[in-house]
Design a protein around this motif. Structure first.
Motif, PDB file in Angstrom:
ATOM      1  N   GLN A  62     -48.530 127.947  27.005  1.00  0.00           N
ATOM      2  CA  GLN A  62     -47.734 127.658  28.194  1.00  0.00           C
ATOM      3  C   GLN A  62     -46.247 127.457  27.867  1.00  0.00           C
ATOM      4  OE1 GLN A  62     -50.509 128.643  30.310  1.00  0.00           O
ATOM      5  NE2 GLN A  62     -49.013 127.558  31.573  1.00  0.00           N
ATOM      6  N   VAL A  63     -45.933 127.271  26.586  1.00  0.00           N
ATOM      7  CA  VAL A  63     -44.536 127.116  26.187  1.00  0.00           C
ATOM      8  C   VAL A  63     -43.929 128.504  26.012  1.00  0.00           C
ATOM      9  CG1 VAL A  63     -42.935 126.185  24.481  1.00  0.00           C
ATOM     10  CG2 VAL A  63     -45.009 124.908  25.068  1.00  0.00           C
ATOM     11  N   LEU A  64     -42.946 128.803  26.832  1.00  0.00           N
ATOM     12  CA  LEU A  64     -42.342 130.135  26.817  1.00  0.00           C
ATOM     13  C   LEU A  64     -41.292 130.282  25.730  1.00  0.00           C
ATOM     14  CD1 LEU A  64     -41.827 130.532  30.673  1.00  0.00           C
ATOM     15  CD2 LEU A  64     -43.766 131.326  29.295  1.00  0.00           C
ATOM     16  N   ASN A  65     -40.599 129.212  25.451  1.00  0.00           N
ATOM     17  CA  ASN A  65     -39.486 129.280  24.506  1.00  0.00           C
ATOM     18  C   ASN A  65     -39.267 127.900  23.905  1.00  0.00           C
ATOM     19  OD1 ASN A  65     -36.276 128.938  24.136  1.00  0.00           O
ATOM     20  ND2 ASN A  65     -36.893 131.026  23.636  1.00  0.00           N
ATOM     21  N   LEU A  66     -38.906 127.882  22.621  1.00  0.00           N
ATOM     22  CA  LEU A  66     -38.652 126.603  21.946  1.00  0.00           C
ATOM     23  C   LEU A  66     -37.509 126.802  20.970  1.00  0.00           C
ATOM     24  CD1 LEU A  66     -40.038 123.641  21.486  1.00  0.00           C
ATOM     25  CD2 LEU A  66     -40.791 124.662  19.345  1.00  0.00           C
ATOM     26  N   THR A  67     -36.468 125.982  21.067  1.00  0.00           N
ATOM     27  CA  THR A  67     -35.339 126.060  20.139  1.00  0.00           C
ATOM     28  C   THR A  67     -35.052 124.676  19.574  1.00  0.00           C
ATOM     29  OG1 THR A  67     -33.730 125.726  21.926  1.00  0.00           O
ATOM     30  CG2 THR A  67     -34.286 128.003  21.337  1.00  0.00           C
ATOM     31  N   LEU A  68     -34.734 124.651  18.295  1.00  0.00           N
ATOM     32  CA  LEU A  68     -34.386 123.395  17.625  1.00  0.00           C
ATOM     33  C   LEU A  68     -33.000 123.528  17.030  1.00  0.00           C
ATOM     34  CD1 LEU A  68     -36.604 121.177  15.370  1.00  0.00           C
ATOM     35  CD2 LEU A  68     -34.340 121.864  14.573  1.00  0.00           C
ATOM     36  N   SER A  69     -32.147 122.592  17.344  1.00  0.00           N
ATOM     37  CA  SER A  69     -30.794 122.555  16.792  1.00  0.00           C
ATOM     38  C   SER A  69     -30.479 121.112  16.429  1.00  0.00           C
ATOM     39  CB  SER A  69     -29.776 123.108  17.793  1.00  0.00           C
ATOM     40  OG  SER A  69     -29.824 122.373  19.007  1.00  0.00           O
ATOM     41  N   THR A  70     -29.277 120.890  15.943  1.00  0.00           N
ATOM     42  CA  THR A  70     -28.896 119.535  15.574  1.00  0.00           C
ATOM     43  C   THR A  70     -29.107 118.580  16.736  1.00  0.00           C
ATOM     44  OG1 THR A  70     -27.267 120.331  13.982  1.00  0.00           O
ATOM     45  CG2 THR A  70     -26.994 118.080  14.793  1.00  0.00           C
ATOM     46  N   SER A  71     -29.945 117.589  16.517  1.00  0.00           N
ATOM     47  CA  SER A  71     -30.227 116.510  17.472  1.00  0.00           C
ATOM     48  C   SER A  71     -31.113 116.896  18.644  1.00  0.00           C
ATOM     49  CB  SER A  71     -28.925 115.910  18.043  1.00  0.00           C
ATOM     50  OG  SER A  71     -28.160 115.314  17.040  1.00  0.00           O
ATOM     51  N   PRO A 156     -43.574 110.478  27.913  1.00  0.00           N
ATOM     52  CA  PRO A 156     -43.479 111.938  28.010  1.00  0.00           C
ATOM     53  C   PRO A 156     -44.540 112.491  28.939  1.00  0.00           C
ATOM     54  CG  PRO A 156     -44.690 111.377  26.048  1.00  0.00           C
ATOM     55  CD  PRO A 156     -44.299 110.068  26.680  1.00  0.00           C
ATOM     56  N   CYS A 157     -44.218 113.559  29.607  1.00  0.00           N
ATOM     57  CA  CYS A 157     -45.192 114.288  30.416  1.00  0.00           C
ATOM     58  C   CYS A 157     -45.914 115.291  29.519  1.00  0.00           C
ATOM     59  CB  CYS A 157     -44.472 115.005  31.553  1.00  0.00           C
ATOM     60  SG  CYS A 157     -43.262 116.215  30.959  1.00  0.00           S
ATOM     61  N   LYS A 158     -46.853 116.022  30.093  1.00  0.00           N
ATOM     62  CA  LYS A 158     -47.611 116.987  29.280  1.00  0.00           C
ATOM     63  C   LYS A 158     -46.740 118.133  28.786  1.00  0.00           C
ATOM     64  CE  LYS A 158     -49.560 118.943  33.571  1.00  0.00           C
ATOM     65  NZ  LYS A 158     -49.222 117.773  34.444  1.00  0.00           N
ATOM     66  N   HIS A 159     -45.671 118.419  29.514  1.00  0.00           N
ATOM     67  CA  HIS A 159     -44.770 119.495  29.077  1.00  0.00           C
ATOM     68  C   HIS A 159     -44.004 119.067  27.825  1.00  0.00           C
ATOM     69  CE1 HIS A 159     -45.118 119.499  33.579  1.00  0.00           C
ATOM     70  NE2 HIS A 159     -45.706 120.642  33.269  1.00  0.00           N
ATOM     71  N   LEU A 160     -43.534 117.823  27.807  1.00  0.00           N
ATOM     72  CA  LEU A 160     -42.877 117.293  26.624  1.00  0.00           C
ATOM     73  C   LEU A 160     -43.860 117.182  25.465  1.00  0.00           C
ATOM     74  CD1 LEU A 160     -40.690 114.547  28.319  1.00  0.00           C
ATOM     75  CD2 LEU A 160     -39.804 116.376  26.859  1.00  0.00           C
ATOM     76  N   ALA A 161     -45.094 116.770  25.762  1.00  0.00           N
ATOM     77  CA  ALA A 161     -46.101 116.650  24.709  1.00  0.00           C
ATOM     78  C   ALA A 161     -46.395 118.007  24.084  1.00  0.00           C
ATOM     79  CB  ALA A 161     -47.374 116.040  25.282  1.00  0.00           C
ATOM     80  N   ALA A 162     -46.484 119.063  24.914  1.00  0.00           N
ATOM     81  CA  ALA A 162     -46.714 120.409  24.382  1.00  0.00           C
ATOM     82  C   ALA A 162     -45.582 120.805  23.441  1.00  0.00           C
ATOM     83  CB  ALA A 162     -46.834 121.415  25.532  1.00  0.00           C
ATOM     84  N   ALA A 163     -44.353 120.497  23.843  1.00  0.00           N
ATOM     85  CA  ALA A 163     -43.206 120.800  22.981  1.00  0.00           C
ATOM     86  C   ALA A 163     -43.303 120.034  21.671  1.00  0.00           C
ATOM     87  CB  ALA A 163     -41.907 120.466  23.711  1.00  0.00           C
ATOM     88  N   CYS A 164     -43.735 118.774  21.727  1.00  0.00           N
ATOM     89  CA  CYS A 164     -43.864 117.966  20.506  1.00  0.00           C
ATOM     90  C   CYS A 164     -44.838 118.602  19.527  1.00  0.00           C
ATOM     91  CB  CYS A 164     -44.313 116.550  20.856  1.00  0.00           C
ATOM     92  SG  CYS A 164     -43.041 115.523  21.607  1.00  0.00           S
ATOM     93  N   TYR A 165     -45.962 119.111  20.027  1.00  0.00           N
ATOM     94  CA  TYR A 165     -46.942 119.722  19.130  1.00  0.00           C
ATOM     95  C   TYR A 165     -46.402 120.996  18.490  1.00  0.00           C
ATOM     96  CZ  TYR A 165     -50.876 116.629  19.847  1.00  0.00           C
ATOM     97  OH  TYR A 165     -51.705 115.543  19.820  1.00  0.00           O
ATOM     98  N   LEU A 166     -45.680 121.778  19.252  1.00  0.00           N
ATOM     99  CA  LEU A 166     -45.124 122.993  18.663  1.00  0.00           C
ATOM    100  C   LEU A 166     -43.993 122.677  17.693  1.00  0.00           C
ATOM    101  CD1 LEU A 166     -45.208 125.484  21.661  1.00  0.00           C
ATOM    102  CD2 LEU A 166     -46.760 125.318  19.716  1.00  0.00           C
ATOM    103  N   VAL A 167     -43.263 121.602  17.947  1.00  0.00           N
ATOM    104  CA  VAL A 167     -42.254 121.157  16.987  1.00  0.00           C
ATOM    105  C   VAL A 167     -42.938 120.758  15.678  1.00  0.00           C
ATOM    106  CG1 VAL A 167     -40.614 119.313  16.464  1.00  0.00           C
ATOM    107  CG2 VAL A 167     -40.511 120.473  18.658  1.00  0.00           C
ATOM    108  N   ALA A 168     -44.077 120.046  15.787  1.00  0.00           N
ATOM    109  CA  ALA A 168     -44.822 119.658  14.585  1.00  0.00           C
ATOM    110  C   ALA A 168     -45.259 120.892  13.798  1.00  0.00           C
ATOM    111  CB  ALA A 168     -46.033 118.811  14.965  1.00  0.00           C
ATOM    112  N   GLU A 169     -45.704 121.941  14.495  1.00  0.00           N
ATOM    113  CA  GLU A 169     -46.090 123.168  13.793  1.00  0.00           C
ATOM    114  C   GLU A 169     -44.888 123.843  13.140  1.00  0.00           C
ATOM    115  OE1 GLU A 169     -50.259 125.035  15.165  1.00  0.00           O
ATOM    116  OE2 GLU A 169     -48.447 126.056  15.816  1.00  0.00           O
TER     117      GLU A 169
END
Length: 282
Positions: A62-71, A156-169
């Motif tokens: 369900q996560v379409l896009n994920l970007t990580l940058s400073t902070s 966090p909502c489920k959308h934030l939680a989904a992002a957290c798991y993909l960040v962990a991966e």
């Protein structure tokens, strides 16, 4: 039964194609110690139920896009409405002065530097940050800022939680993402570590670094150091093999009428001759 007391069933998310799916299909998503550490910190905040729903979102793509940058981590997550929700997870980056202290501490430990240069996260790297009065991972919710454009008022909502798991991966794939989130990208950090350990090109790199790890010089690790050649003085003759006897104090020993030193000279000259013979080519 009063119909107004019944809550409408939760809307199902709109299924999407080509979303980012978690590699893990069951059980824990985080595989390495550093990504598990991140999830453990999040779960310690009392987010377990929503993390589970977020885990299902992450596995369903369900996560379409994920970007990580400073902070900042920004994710677009498809929910039950046509417009994807924007989920953001922010953490405070370390300052330039703090990073200078961190880099010096890491470079000062050969094992830390070797593992980081090999793309690994040292298992006790958190201790380095602790000794500097810093925290690599957040320890309280106040250290994280989260928001989502969905109507759910819980954080966090489920959308934030989904992002957290993909960040962990993403941390599983590249531990330097953790450090990038805190303000120092991979190449910049490695360049700083090489410079601080004297591994950059130039005159400083020509001298061996006694603390350099095996991974940097495997071809010379088992080699005996070469003996330095004695400097030659132009215009002088080679030293006589029995010259050492002239440097000693006279031995108070005589054999017959001959001093012991004179009887030793032929032996010194003979041994020198044998050494020269051994060095001749066959």
């Amino acid at each position: 039964m009063n119909e107004w007391r019944r809550f409408p069933p939760a809307a199902k998310p709109i299924r999407v194609e080509g979303g980012i799916k978690a590699r893990s299909k069951r059980g824990e998503i985080a595989q390495t110690w550093w990504s598990r550490r991140f999830i453990e910190v999040l779960e310690s905040f009392g987010m377990g139920g929503r993390l589970q729903r977020g885990k299902r979102y992450a596995r369903a793509g369900q996560v379409l896009n994920l970007t990580l940058s400073t902070s900042l981590v920004v994710a677009l997550v498809q929910g039950s409405r046509p417009e994807p929700y924007r989920a953001r997870i922010a953490i405070k980056a370390f300052t330039a002065d703090e990073w200078e202290r961190i880099e010096r501490a890491l470079a000062g430990q050969a094992l830390y530097a070797a593992k980081l240069l090999a793309g690994e996260m040292p298992t006790d790297v958190e201790q380095v940050f602790d000794e500097l009065g810093l925290q690599l991972f957040p320890t309280t919710m106040r250290e994280l800022t989260m928001d989502c454009s969905c109507p759910d008022w819980e954080i966090p909502c489920k959308h934030l939680a989904a992002a957290c798991y993909l960040v962990a991966e993403s941390f599983d794939e590249d531990p330097f993402q953790i450090l990038a989130w805190r303000g120092r990208g991979r190449e910049e950090l490695l360049d700083r570590l090489r410079a601080l350990r004297g591994s950059v090109s130039g005159p400083a790199a020509e001298e061996p670094d006694e603390a350099a790890p095996l991974s940097e010089r495997p071809e010379t690790f088992w080699s005996a150091p070469e003996s330095p050649a004695a400097p030659a003085t132009p215009g002088t003759e080679p030293t006589a093999p029995d010259a050492l006897l002239d440097e000693l104090d006279p031995l108070p020993v005589q054999i017959g009428d001959e001093p012991a030193v004179e009887l030793l000279r032929p032996a010194y000259r003979a041994m020198a001759g044998m050494e020269r013979t051994d060095r001749l080519p066959p």
